[in-house]
Design an enzyme around this catalytic site. Structure first.
Site, PDB file in Angstrom:
ATOM      1  N   HIS A 182      32.522  43.874  28.461  1.00 29.01           N
ATOM      2  CA  HIS A 182      33.629  43.060  29.249  1.00 29.01           C
ATOM      3  C   HIS A 182      33.321  41.637  28.568  1.00 29.01           C
ATOM      4  O   HIS A 182      32.515  40.869  29.091  1.00 29.01           O
ATOM      5  CB  HIS A 182      33.711  43.153  30.666  1.00 29.01           C
ATOM      6  CG  HIS A 182      34.331  42.418  31.491  1.00 29.01           C
ATOM      7  ND1 HIS A 182      35.699  42.575  31.448  1.00 29.01           N
ATOM      8  CD2 HIS A 182      34.205  41.077  32.228  1.00 29.01           C
ATOM      9  CE1 HIS A 182      36.498  41.606  32.127  1.00 29.01           C
ATOM     10  NE2 HIS A 182      35.586  40.712  32.700  1.00 29.01           N
ATOM     11  N   ASP A 184      34.642  37.659  28.917  1.00 32.58           N
ATOM     12  CA  ASP A 184      35.698  36.940  29.633  1.00 32.58           C
ATOM     13  C   ASP A 184      35.923  35.872  28.711  1.00 32.58           C
ATOM     14  O   ASP A 184      35.035  35.148  28.101  1.00 32.58           O
ATOM     15  CB  ASP A 184      34.733  36.216  30.906  1.00 32.58           C
ATOM     16  CG  ASP A 184      34.493  37.120  32.011  1.00 32.58           C
ATOM     17  OD1 ASP A 184      35.508  37.891  32.345  1.00 32.58           O
ATOM     18  OD2 ASP A 184      33.221  37.427  32.249  1.00 32.58           O
ATOM     19  N   ASP A 297      38.071  43.920  35.872  1.00 28.47           N
ATOM     20  CA  ASP A 297      37.510  42.685  36.686  1.00 28.47           C
ATOM     21  C   ASP A 297      38.659  41.765  37.548  1.00 28.47           C
ATOM     22  O   ASP A 297      38.100  40.950  38.318  1.00 28.47           O
ATOM     23  CB  ASP A 297      36.718  41.962  35.690  1.00 28.47           C
ATOM     24  CG  ASP A 297      35.731  40.963  36.315  1.00 28.47           C
ATOM     25  OD1 ASP A 297      34.995  41.319  37.255  1.00 28.47           O
ATOM     26  OD2 ASP A 297      35.208  39.811  35.467  1.00 28.47           O
ATOM     27  N   ASP A 434      29.133  43.092  31.078  1.00 32.88           N
ATOM     28  CA  ASP A 434      29.624  41.664  30.572  1.00 32.88           C
ATOM     29  C   ASP A 434      28.940  41.633  29.236  1.00 32.88           C
ATOM     30  O   ASP A 434      27.588  41.229  29.119  1.00 32.88           O
ATOM     31  CB  ASP A 434      29.362  40.651  31.628  1.00 32.88           C
ATOM     32  CG  ASP A 434      30.226  40.629  32.687  1.00 32.88           C
ATOM     33  OD1 ASP A 434      30.966  41.509  33.027  1.00 32.88           O
ATOM     34  OD2 ASP A 434      30.273  39.700  33.624  1.00 32.88           O
ATOM     35  N   HIS A 568      41.279  36.005  34.180  1.00 32.16           N
ATOM     36  CA  HIS A 568      40.850  36.258  35.700  1.00 32.16           C
ATOM     37  C   HIS A 568      39.690  35.307  36.218  1.00 32.16           C
ATOM     38  O   HIS A 568      39.191  35.463  37.191  1.00 32.16           O
ATOM     39  CB  HIS A 568      40.512  37.693  36.126  1.00 32.16           C
ATOM     40  CG  HIS A 568      39.388  38.356  35.018  1.00 32.16           C
ATOM     41  ND1 HIS A 568      39.608  38.930  33.934  1.00 32.16           N
ATOM     42  CD2 HIS A 568      38.094  38.046  35.310  1.00 32.16           C
ATOM     43  CE1 HIS A 568      38.548  39.558  33.381  1.00 32.16           C
ATOM     44  NE2 HIS A 568      37.532  38.709  34.183  1.00 32.16           N
TER      45      HIS A 568
END
Ligand SMILES: [Zn+2]
Length: 1164
Positions: A182, A184, A297, A434, A568
């Protein structure tokens, strides 16, 4: 039967051939004219002959369309029974009356709509009477008690049991281990920083390590990162390897958006931007089409998202962050996989198959099964020496011959338990976290250990289990092979407000960093306008090919900045301070780029013949909204006129698909500037008012005045008004000066020119004041300037008490508000403001504003500006509220909210929008804490009873609640000193002065009204509220001529569509589309939405100003397009389908449709 069909086909073919020959013979001379933009050069004597030529050409064109249309209709009926347009009986195209284009603003009559066959609405999915679903989320909220019983190892669930004989050799348990990482695009580090330090290595390792084992697979979601790697660091060899892995199904791109978007604050137009940005990149670089969506998420899930996915052509989707009690409820009934249906869909046309992950998190401890203590032992990144351990004290063991049996049976037990929560025998086990897989040895640890486990389990026949490393697609494929879609329940509603544990509701982020949430919407409006006007300029051949590419590049930068912020941790306001600044700087540049594009495209649309030496640097107009800094409220241009340049043009662009009537305000340097001329050169009435400024005290700005006047701009049109210097001696019958009242201003001298009638009582203001512009809605305000009541033009008074309130936060360990969480220390307290705030009221025939400096010591400064406009087209009682606010930096923890209290008997029911796309019914629940009763306010909210509806529209997405009957409360800003333990490790203390604009609308109910049944879970805006909302989101683009040009006033008005219920969601150029033979086409993409509108409330007469359409939009009436080049398309242009008959898009209420206009651009 077959013979009959054949003979019918034969005769039909003969008829077509005959018509075609006839057409060719009779019309050999016909040539398709290039449609030039309509240009009006006033005082041009050649104009009338040009107009008549154009009319002649258009007559020919309509005839041509009619004949071709007939052929197409006949063809369609024979060869294409399965056309997607199935809810319209194919109209027999009647020979249309020749259309006269409206070239200029001529009064206020709606344009003539061309003849169309009435559409058959019975095929439309919208159903306002019933909404039959198996699971309705609001009903679940009504039913369950939200208890939080300790479930044992699965704390928020229960002890799961199973029987070993559930599975057999014919009915095996199928487990898919899906490795993922994941990433970000900005959170604790900036997007670029994450890439440099982690993500780049993930890609490098991915291509290398996936090739090392046969069964190795991986999924990837964020295209922003993939494109950065692809275009900066990936070697040709790595690219080739990546493409091979993709083709072999070893890498699956899930969702394929630019980011994994937030679903609470993001506007749906921004969501489709970010999705299309990702998909366009995939089309152009990899020729890849994602099928499954992966959203592990986002902090709560919106019901607009599955509709957007459906429109984009996805087959399955996955969600994760859902209230733990809702997860448990669904799990108990094996409802974690469902068909997610739109609230308004009574047919099932919008269903999106959705998998909800059952446990607390998407990390490995909460993914293999219910027991995190066990699952953590199977996260082989946590083997000793890698810097990550298991908080449950037992770490993983390397799998070796000696322990594989014991280890295998341990994890199998978890998988079996997880399988009990779903209807199929297929288990999904996401293996990641993550920024995982950034080091090569993690790939080795995870894959090698699992390869041993898989081998062992698959060879143990007694276990009846088949495990493999797979992709998300492998999982869904296996589910659908085992189960029929009809085996799954239908669910409607959404998953807000999210709580992950205890009373930790994630409603804080609906409001965190509101300055940037506002900036997001400003950028969205500019980007949308830049896209639309660029496409108009390109499709009308007004720009050179080179310039079109330069415009495209700037639009693309803006689009990517907006897309990135939909992440997000972007628009949510949940990233570290420096990351917030990074996003803001990117958006700041994007606003500038969009403005630059808009002014150039506008100029070229106006300027005919085409200017040949077009360059990227050209500045023709200045956009009247100057963003000097990324964290500063923008400034306005002040028009300074003198003898040398005595007049100034104001260029207005309307990016909406309906004609709008606005009261425009510009700033001028002197009250003597005040003669305003409409596009035809006629003087019009205008109002001059002083500019009231100040941050904590009010004052009149020196040498700056507001000039307000009514304007009308056609749909997608550019028009030009002008202002000029007025002889200072002579009186001007067209100009009015605002009446000014000043209260409680002890410390300042009023230094205003004498033409303003001023009233300044010496006594303190102790009673209510009223504010009105001409015959506008009147507002009654208390001595603080806060609204008390709204009086409609017909004299009816609606009490609406406005207030500011504030919340503190609980300050226990692991129990306080932060960027994500809202945990107030009790109900809101009154915001204590000065007893006698400074108050200024300016009133004129078009605009009246009350300014109040609401200073709460050790709380916040709010400059409140409440305005009413005398806009005859907006027939509802409408008030504009603008709050310019700053929370006192000396205060540690404070949240400021604006509250409206009314006598509306709504009980506990209220309505909020979902991503600005649709409206959902909510209820206040006493059984839930205050923070659980806050919901995302993306664009609108309302409360209503049998007689009245009160609607709040907002530009900034914020949090909203209705905690008492008759009340609505909207969060404004929050300042928090503590971290809320969700990873950010900081509070929210970077507040900047922020301005929010709201519209408050009071509407009466009609009686009788065939209202929707009380049970129905959705709602709709009225026409008036919808129009105001569209105008708020997409303001008129106001531009000033930089040069003093003496050329006549031009106007660009090409579109004759004027349907207020049609939202032109996007119109973009340079869209790439992959053909089946993998060749690429270029063209334009357009997306339209038809909204459904409430007819129980509001003034029906508004439709004379803003007519609704009939759901049929002929593209040739909207933009320059060759009708035979229009194809039905999925939302993001991944799937191109049938040609659109007669270029007419047909929309049911609430439907969204996209088209691709094949227009491979030529050089020159
Ligand atoms: Zn994330």
């Amino acid at each position: 039967m077959r013979i009959r069909r054949l003979s019918a086909f034969f005769w039909a073919t003969c008829i077509i051939a005959f018509i075609f020959i006839l057409y060719v013979v009779t019309d050999l001379t016909f040539k398709l004219p290039s449609i030039k933009p309509a240009m009006v050069e006033f005082d041009d004597s050649k104009w009338s002959s040009f107009e008549s030529k154009l009319r002649h050409i258009e007559n020919e064109l309509s005839e041509h369309h009619a004949v071709v249309g007939e052929i197409k209709t006949a063809m369609d009926q024979i060869v294409d029974q399965s056309s997607d347009n199935h809810y319209v009986k194919k109209p027999r195209i009647m020979k249309k009356q020749s259309k006269l284009r409206e070239f200029k603003v001529v009064g206020d009559e709606p344009p003539r709509m061309p003849f169309k066959t009435k559409m058959n609405m019975s095929y439309c999915p919208i159903n306002q009477q019933t909404s039959k679903t198996d699971i309705q989320m609001l009903s679940i909220y009504e039913r369950i008690t939200f208890d939080d019983k300790d479930g044992g190892v699965w704390k928020q669930g229960w002890e799961i049991e199973y029987k070993e004989n559930q599975w057999s050799s014919k009915n095996k348990l199928k487990v898919f281990i899906v490795p993922h990482s994941h990433n970000d695009p900005g959170w604790l580090k900036t997007f670029e920083n994450y890439y440099k330090t982690q993500t780049k290595a993930i890609f490098t390792n991915m291509v290398e390590k996936l090739m090392e084992g046969i069964g190795r697979k991986f999924i990837w979601a964020e295209i922003s990162f993939l494109s950065l790697w692809w275009n900066s660091d990936a070697t040709e060899k790595e690219k080739a390897a990546f493409i091979n892995l993709l083709k072999a199904g070893k890498i699956e791109i899930v969702t394929g958006g630019w980011v994994m978007n937030d679903e609470a604050n993001s506007h749906w137009l921004a969501i489709i931007q970010q999705l299309t940005t990702g998909h366009q990149w995939l089309t152009e670089n990899l020729g890849y089409t994602p099928r499954n969506s992966w959203a592990i998420d986002p902090f709560g899930h919106s019901s607009s998202q599955p509709y957007i996915l459906k429109l984009a052509g996805y087959e399955n989707s996955l969600i994760q962050r859902v209230h733990y009690r809702i997860k448990k409820e669904l799990a108990l009934n094996r409802h974690l996989e469902f068909k997610w249906r739109q609230l308004w869909d009574g047919v099932g046309k919008t269903d999106m198959f959705t998998h909800m992950m059952p446990f607390y998190s998407y990390d490995v401890p909460h993914s293999c099964g219910p027991d995190p203590k066990i699952c953590c032992q199977f996260d082989f990144k946590r083997l000793p020496g890698n810097g990550v351990t298991c908080p449950w004290k037992i770490g993983p063991k390397k799998i070796i011959q000696k322990n594989v049996g014991e280890r295998a049976s341990l994890i199998l037990d978890q998988w079996r338990k997880k399988a009990q929560l779903y209807r199929s025998n297929v288990v999904l086990f996401p293996l990641g976290d993550d920024f995982r897989y950034d080091r090569a040895n993690e790939w080795d640890h995870q894959y090698q250990n699992y390869e041993m486990l898989i081998d062992y389990i698959n060879n143990n026949d007694a276990w009846n289990t088949e495990v493999q490393i797979g992709t998300l697609n492998d999982y869904f494929k296996a589910v659908h092979e085992e189960m029929k879609l009809s085996d799954f329940p239908v669910l409607s509603g959404d998953f807000f407000t999210y709580a992950d544990r205890n009373q930790h509701y994630w409603s804080g982020y609906f409001t965190s960093r509101p300055f940037y949430k506002n900036m997001d919407r400003v950028l969205l409006a500019y980007l949308r306008a830049a896209e639309v006007i660029t496409s108009q300029a390109i499709s009308s051949n007004s720009v050179t090919y080179i310039l079109s590419l330069q415009l495209r590049d700037r639009v693309e930068q803006a689009r990517r900045a907006l897309a990135l912020f939909q992440h997000h941790d972007g628009v949510t306001g949940t990233s570290r301070d420096d990351v917030v600044v990074d996003y803001a700087k990117k958006m700041h540049q994007a606003i500038k780029n969009s403005q630059s594009v808009i002014q150039q495209a506008a100029y070229y649309l106006l300027k005919q013949p085409v200017v040949q030496d077009q360059t990227q640097e050209d500045i023709y107009f200045e956009v009247d909204d100057i963003w000097r800094k990324h964290d500063e409220i923008p400034a306005r241009i002040t028009i300074a006129l003198d003898e040398v340049s005595p007049s100034r043009r104001i260029v207005l662009y309307n990016a909406l698909a309906f004609k709008r009537h606005d009261i425009l305000t510009v700033f001028v340097s002197s009250p003597h500037v005040g003669e305003v001329f409409d596009p035809e050169g006629n003087p019009i009435m205008a109002q001059i008012s002083p500019v009231v400024s100040g941050e904590s005290r009010l004052g009149f700005a020196a040498n700056k005045f507001q000039l307000s006047f009514p304007v009308t701009v056609d749909s997608l049109a550019i028009t030009v008004y002008s202002v000029s210097l007025r002889d200072s001696m002579s009186l001007n019958k067209y100009t009015s000066f605002a009446r000014v009242r000043v209260y409680n201003a002890d410390y300042w001298n009023i230094d205003l020119p004498k033409m303003f009638p001023i009233e300044q009582p010496t006594a303190r203001l102790s009673e209510d004041v009223t504010v009105q512009a001409g015959n506008s809605t009147r507002i009654l305000c208390n001595k603080h300037g806060l609204i008390k009541a709204i009086v409609s033009t017909d004299g009816r008074t609606t009490p609406v008490h406005m207030d500011f309130v504030q919340y503190g936060t609980q300050k226990m360990i692991d129990n306080n508000s932060g960027a994500y969480l809202f945990i107030p220390d009790g109900p809101a307290q009154q915001f204590n403001l000065d007893a006698y705030p400074e108050l200024v009221i300016t009133e004129g025939p078009f605009k009246a504003t009350l300014y109040s400096a609401l200073v709460g010591p050790r709380a916040a400064e709010v400059i409140l500006a409440v305005s009413v406009y005398n806009n005859p087209s907006l027939l509802q009682s409408e008030v504009e509220i603008s709050n310019t606010l700053m929370i006192d930096p000396k205060v540690d923890d404070l949240e400021l909210a604006m509250r409206f209290s009314t006598g509306i008997k709504n009980g506990d029911v209220f309505y909020t929008d979902v991503n600005g796309m649709q409206i959902i019914k909510r209820r206040y629940f006493e059984k839930l804490p205050i923070q659980a009763n806050f919901y995302p306010l993306g664009a609108s909210a309302f409360i209503e009873d049998e007689s009245t509806r009160l609607t709040v529209l907002t530009l900034t997405p914020l949090g909203v609640a209705a905690l008492q009957p008759g009340q609505m409360e909207i969060m404004q800003d929050r300042r928090l000193s503590r971290d809320d333990n969700r990873g950010m490790s900081q509070g929210v203390l970077d507040n900047v002065r922020t301005r929010h604009t709201f519209k408050l609308i009071v509407e009466r109910a009609h009686s009788p009204c065939s209202a929707k049944p009380f049970e129905h879970p959705s709602g709709y805006l009225t026409l008036g509220a919808h129009v105001t909302q569209q105008m708020l989101l997409q303001p008129l683009i106001t531009m000033h001529y930089t040069a003093n040009e003496n050329t006549p006033r031009p106007t660009y008005s090409r579109s004759i569509v004027n349907a207020a219920d049609i939202v032109l969601a996007s119109y973009r150029s340079h869209v790439a589309v992959k053909n089946k033979d993998s060749s690429t086409y270029q063209g334009m993409g357009m997306t339209l939405q038809r909204v459904h509108l409430d007819t129980c409330y509001g003034n029906a007469a508004i439709s004379t100003w803003y007519p609704k359409g009939d759901g049929q939009v002929q593209l040739t009436d909207l933009v320059d397009v060759q009708p035979e080049r229009v194809f039905d398309s999925s939302l993001t242009f991944l799937h191109i389908r049938n040609p659109v008959s007669d270029a007419t898009i047909v929309l049911c209420p609430m439907e969204v449709r996209s088209v691709f206009i094949n227009q491979t651009l030529k050089h020159g």
